[in-house]
Design a protein around this motif. Structure first.
Motif, PDB file in Angstrom:
ATOM      1  N   ARG A 247       0.769  -1.195   0.071  1.00  0.00           N
ATOM      2  CA  ARG A 247       0.019   0.107  -0.001  1.00  0.00           C
ATOM      3  C   ARG A 247       0.767   1.349  -0.090  1.00  0.00           C
ATOM      4  NH1 ARG A 247      -5.370   2.085   3.056  1.00  0.00           N
ATOM      5  NH2 ARG A 247      -4.772   4.302   2.810  1.00  0.00           N
ATOM      6  N   GLU A 251       0.911   4.204  -2.589  1.00  0.00           N
ATOM      7  CA  GLU A 251       0.526   5.626  -2.569  1.00  0.00           C
ATOM      8  C   GLU A 251       1.706   6.427  -3.061  1.00  0.00           C
ATOM      9  OE1 GLU A 251       0.357   5.216   1.829  1.00  0.00           O
ATOM     10  OE2 GLU A 251      -1.747   5.063   1.893  1.00  0.00           O
ATOM     11  N   HIS A 255       1.263   9.421  -5.990  1.00  0.00           N
ATOM     12  CA  HIS A 255       1.720  10.744  -5.655  1.00  0.00           C
ATOM     13  C   HIS A 255       2.882  11.084  -6.916  1.00  0.00           C
ATOM     14  CE1 HIS A 255       4.786  13.591  -4.248  1.00  0.00           C
ATOM     15  NE2 HIS A 255       3.835  14.180  -3.718  1.00  0.00           N
TER      16      HIS A 255
END
Length: 402
Positions: A247, A251, A255
């Motif tokens: 995860r 993320e 980004h």
């Protein structure tokens, strides 16, 4: 009425366990099978089963369901295996005292326990297989062990797809396909289901636990390369089995690619998110055993993109009820996203056809298939567990979904 005990090693709400919940609820409603679920640990699935009126027992054993995960060291694997054998002996006593006629193992770990339990209780053991038993998922040695164990102890097999069945070595044991089904009897789909947004407003959803083989990273890179980027990307699902670092990687990737990604975490019911999405993307990089999220997305009115080979190829009619791409192929996935994002009319047509296609995977049909199979198997088996060759053997063709 056949009395069946369904054995699960974990009470975590993952795909296989949720499919079992729907099946047991449908079997109970059908009224031909007396079902009981037994778990070797407490967890969310215990309360979910009981909330549906299913008799559910918890064996307070202290067993850690992660003790035998893929990649565990040899000592951890051995300790976990011995623990499963001890649990099986206890479960066998329970099955015998309750008059259980057939034991159904819901996982490979449950198969180990079930082998001992069925032997002690003197009843047949059925292996309900939710995973492809193949080296690309389990590894070569565990796959060989599971194939051998199945041949030695399983009196019958229930596979969740033709894809899964093709990976099994069933020998002369009877085997059927019973697809994980959708509960259409509790349909709460809103009337605006299937309404599609304009390209620049498109919402894309992915449902499934965050795991490298589920390919969420492939979807993010493919979406970043699309001609029109989605307005929102929903990654619906949590992490299990020490997958939290993935995860964090996702993320960071979101980004770096400047993508509008929402991480929902684990949700009890993904349908509200699916009803809000225009496109559902199934992006597994390994062949999926079935892919029940594909059916759920179709039912919710999403235009679906799914990966093959594997179970999704048994669900999606390419170009009719969805689009198929090769698992792990970012360029194909980007092209499919471009096709759908830029064409709301095509999304609308695929959505309508997908909803009709989803009706072929009604859990009530699966329940009838499983009830027939268990009835026939118990009639063929005497009190000592010996097969009666005069009784007819169920076959894959008995499944109305195939």
């Amino acid at each position: 009425m056949t009395k069946a005990l369904f054995l699960a090693h974990t009470a975590a709400p993952s795909g296989a366990e949720l499919a079992t919940l729907r099946l047991l609820a449908a079997l109970r409603e059908l009224g031909r099978t007396e079902v009981t679920a037994i778990f070797t640990e407490d967890g969310p699935m215990v309360e979910r089963m009981r909330a549906r009126g299913i008799e559910t027992r918890v064996l307070q054993s202290g067993f850690d369901s992660r003790a035998m995960t893929i990649g565990s060291g040899p000592f951890r694997l051995l300790a976990g295996f011995l623990a499963l054998l001890r649990l099986g002996w206890t479960i066998g006593a329970t099955a015998k005292s309750t008059g259980t006629e057939v034991l159904v193992a819901e996982s490979s770990k449950a198969l180990v326990m079930g082998a001992v339990a069925a032997r002690r209780a003197g009843i047949p053991l059925v292996w309900q297989v939710h995973d492809r038993i193949a080296a690309d998922y389990f590894g070569r040695v565990p796959t060989l062990v599971l194939h051998t164990l199945g041949r030695l102890v399983a009196a019958g097999y229930i596979a969740n797809s033709k894809t899964t069945l093709a990976t099994l070595r069933t020998g002369r044991s009877p085997a059927i396909v019973a697809y994980p089904g959708v509960e259409f009897g509790t349909d709460t789909t809103p009337e605006h289901c299937g309404d599609q947004r304009e390209p620049e407003e498109t919402v894309v959803a992915v449902v499934g636990r965050l795991s490298p083989w589920k390919g969420q990273d492939v979807l993010l890179r493919a979406a970043a390369a699309a001609k029109v980027r989605p307005r929102r990307i929903l990654l619906i699902g949590g992490t299990f089995f020490d997958e939290e670092p993935y995860r964090a990687e996702l993320e960071q990737l979101a980004h770096d690619l400047a993508l509008p990604v929402t991480f929902t975490g684990h949700v009890e019911d993904p349908n509200p998110h699916l009803h809000d999405a225009d496109i559902l993307v199934h992006c597994s990089v390994l062949p999926e055993p079935f892919g029940q999220v594909v059916v759920e997305g179709m039912h919710a009115g999403c235009a679906v993109i799914a990966t093959g080979p594997g179970g999704p190829a048994e669900i999606v009619e390419p170009g009719v009820s969805g689009l198929l791409v090769d698992g792990g192929d970012e360029k194909q996935l980007t092209a499919a996203l471009d096709t759908l994002i830029e064409n709301p009319d095509l999304r609308t047509r695929l959505s309508a056809a997908g909803r009709a296609r989803a009706r072929h995977f009604d859990v009530d049909e699966s329940a009838r298939t499983v009830a027939d199979f268990l009835d026939t198997l118990t009639r063929r088996t005497d009190a000592a567990g010996h097969q009666n060759p005069e009784k007819r053997t169920p076959s894959v063709e008995r499944n109305p979904h195939v």
